[in-house]
Design an enzyme around this catalytic site. Structure first.
Site, PDB file in Angstrom:
ATOM      1  N   HIS A 266       0.863  -1.179  -0.070  1.00 47.39           N
ATOM      2  CA  HIS A 266      -0.166  -0.111   0.238  1.00 47.39           C
ATOM      3  C   HIS A 266       1.034   1.248  -0.044  1.00 47.39           C
ATOM      4  CE1 HIS A 266      -2.925  -2.538   2.408  1.00 47.39           C
ATOM      5  NE2 HIS A 266      -3.525  -2.585   1.069  1.00 47.39           N
TER       6      HIS A 266
ATOM      7  N   LYS B 230     -17.604  -5.803   6.223  1.00 49.30           N
ATOM      8  CA  LYS B 230     -16.493  -6.741   6.362  1.00 49.30           C
ATOM      9  C   LYS B 230     -15.833  -6.423   7.619  1.00 49.30           C
ATOM     10  CE  LYS B 230     -12.733  -6.666   2.903  1.00 49.30           C
ATOM     11  NZ  LYS B 230     -12.000  -5.835   1.763  1.00 49.30           N
TER      12      LYS B 230
ATOM     13  N   ARG C  42      -1.588  -6.062  -8.398  1.00 54.41           N
ATOM     14  CA  ARG C  42      -0.454  -7.181  -8.262  1.00 54.41           C
ATOM     15  C   ARG C  42      -0.527  -8.385  -9.380  1.00 54.41           C
ATOM     16  NH1 ARG C  42      -2.359  -7.774  -2.188  1.00 54.41           N
ATOM     17  NH2 ARG C  42      -4.350  -7.097  -3.380  1.00 54.41           N
TER      18      ARG C  42
HETATM   19  P1  ADP Z   1      -9.714  -3.365  -0.478  1.00 52.56           P
HETATM   20  O1  ADP Z   1     -10.420  -4.224   0.688  1.00 52.56           O
HETATM   21  O2  ADP Z   1     -10.396  -2.187  -0.897  1.00 52.56           O
HETATM   22  O3  ADP Z   1      -9.198  -4.492  -1.416  1.00 52.56           O
HETATM   23  P2  ADP Z   1      -7.143  -3.501   0.629  1.00 52.56           P
HETATM   24  O4  ADP Z   1      -6.688  -2.420   1.745  1.00 52.56           O
HETATM   25  O5  ADP Z   1      -6.844  -4.846   0.803  1.00 52.56           O
HETATM   26  O6  ADP Z   1      -8.555  -3.023   0.361  1.00 52.56           O
HETATM   27  O7  ADP Z   1      -6.327  -3.074  -0.657  1.00 52.56           O
HETATM   28  C1  ADP Z   1      -6.355  -1.791  -1.353  1.00 52.56           C
HETATM   29  C2  ADP Z   1      -5.697  -1.410  -2.604  1.00 52.56           C
HETATM   30  O8  ADP Z   1      -4.573  -1.708  -2.432  1.00 52.56           O
HETATM   31  C3  ADP Z   1      -6.290  -2.477  -3.439  1.00 52.56           C
HETATM   32  O9  ADP Z   1      -6.250  -1.681  -4.870  1.00 52.56           O
HETATM   33  C4  ADP Z   1      -5.285  -3.656  -3.787  1.00 52.56           C
HETATM   34  O10 ADP Z   1      -5.124  -4.197  -4.725  1.00 52.56           O
HETATM   35  C5  ADP Z   1      -3.884  -2.779  -3.655  1.00 52.56           C
HETATM   36  N1  ADP Z   1      -2.733  -3.529  -2.828  1.00 52.56           N
HETATM   37  C6  ADP Z   1      -2.808  -4.202  -1.786  1.00 52.56           C
HETATM   38  N2  ADP Z   1      -1.503  -4.793  -1.877  1.00 52.56           N
HETATM   39  C7  ADP Z   1      -0.785  -4.294  -2.768  1.00 52.56           C
HETATM   40  C8  ADP Z   1       0.401  -4.422  -3.246  1.00 52.56           C
HETATM   41  N3  ADP Z   1       1.356  -5.288  -2.528  1.00 52.56           N
HETATM   42  N4  ADP Z   1       0.891  -4.062  -4.565  1.00 52.56           N
HETATM   43  C9  ADP Z   1       0.080  -3.533  -4.988  1.00 52.56           C
HETATM   44  N5  ADP Z   1      -1.348  -3.079  -5.051  1.00 52.56           N
HETATM   45  C10 ADP Z   1      -1.673  -3.584  -3.589  1.00 52.56           C
END
Ligand code: ADP
Length: 151
Positions: free
Chosen positions: A17, A41, A90
């Site tokens: 993030h 969630k 990813r």
């Molecule tokens: P959500 O519940 O909305 O998916 P997350 O906090 O899991 O929220 O993720 C927020 C964003 O960050 C999403 O677009 C996710 O794909 C992206 N993301 C999370 N980890 C990574 C990573 N390692 N590399 C690229 N993008 C990431």
């Protein structure tokens, strides 16, 4: 003014993030890193705790604002003059899910654009769910989370 939002659960924030947010912060005048409070969630950490970690991570970046919001992301965008949504990719799996969300958002709010960014290679495997699994099993997450925070 180009204003973007990077919405997510950030449960907890990871180096993946952080990597995406720092890239986006160079592209926009203001970037909101925003915790979407989703009643359905179940999160591991409270939204207050997650927000504190976001604020610590980005304390040295004056154009990044860390916030929480409820409701649809596009409604928050409409109210705050935000025209760009940042999402990180990813895998092709991420892409398939994100494409549907991006098109739905576009249909609801035609002037919104979703901008997909890819993280740098060292962060490709990192996800909040893996971090939560490590925490549950008392492992060490130091290299998965931003340097400025401790869990
Ligand atoms: P959500 O519940 O909305 O998916 P997350 O906090 O899991 O929220 O993720 C927020 C964003 O960050 C999403 O677009 C996710 O794909 C992206 N993301 C999370 N980890 C990574 C990573 N390692 N590399 C690229 N993008 C990431």
């Amino acid at each position: 003014m180009k204003i973007a939002i990077f919405p997510g659960s950030f449960d907890p924030i990871t180096r993946g993030h952080e990597n995406i947010a720092l890239k986006a912060a160079t592209m926009f005048d203001t970037l909101y890193v925003a915790i979407g409070e989703n009643l359905e969630k179940k999160s591991m950490f409270s939204s207050n705790q997650r927000l504190t970690w976001l604020q610590k991570t980005f304390v040295n970046y004056p154009n990044i604002q860390c916030i929480t919001y409820t409701g649809l992301t596009i409604d928050f965008c409409k109210k705050n003059n935000i025209n760009f949504i940042i999402r990180g990719l990813r895998t092709t799996n991420d892409f398939e899910n994100e494409l549907a969300i991006a098109h739905a958002n576009k249909q609801l709010y035609p002037t919104i654009e979703t901008v997909f960014l890819i993280c740098d290679i060292p962060y490709l495997h990192i996800s909040s769910s893996i971090v939560r699994e490590i925490i549950k099993n008392k492992g060490n997450v130091r290299n998965f989370i931003p340097k400025r925070i401790e869990i």
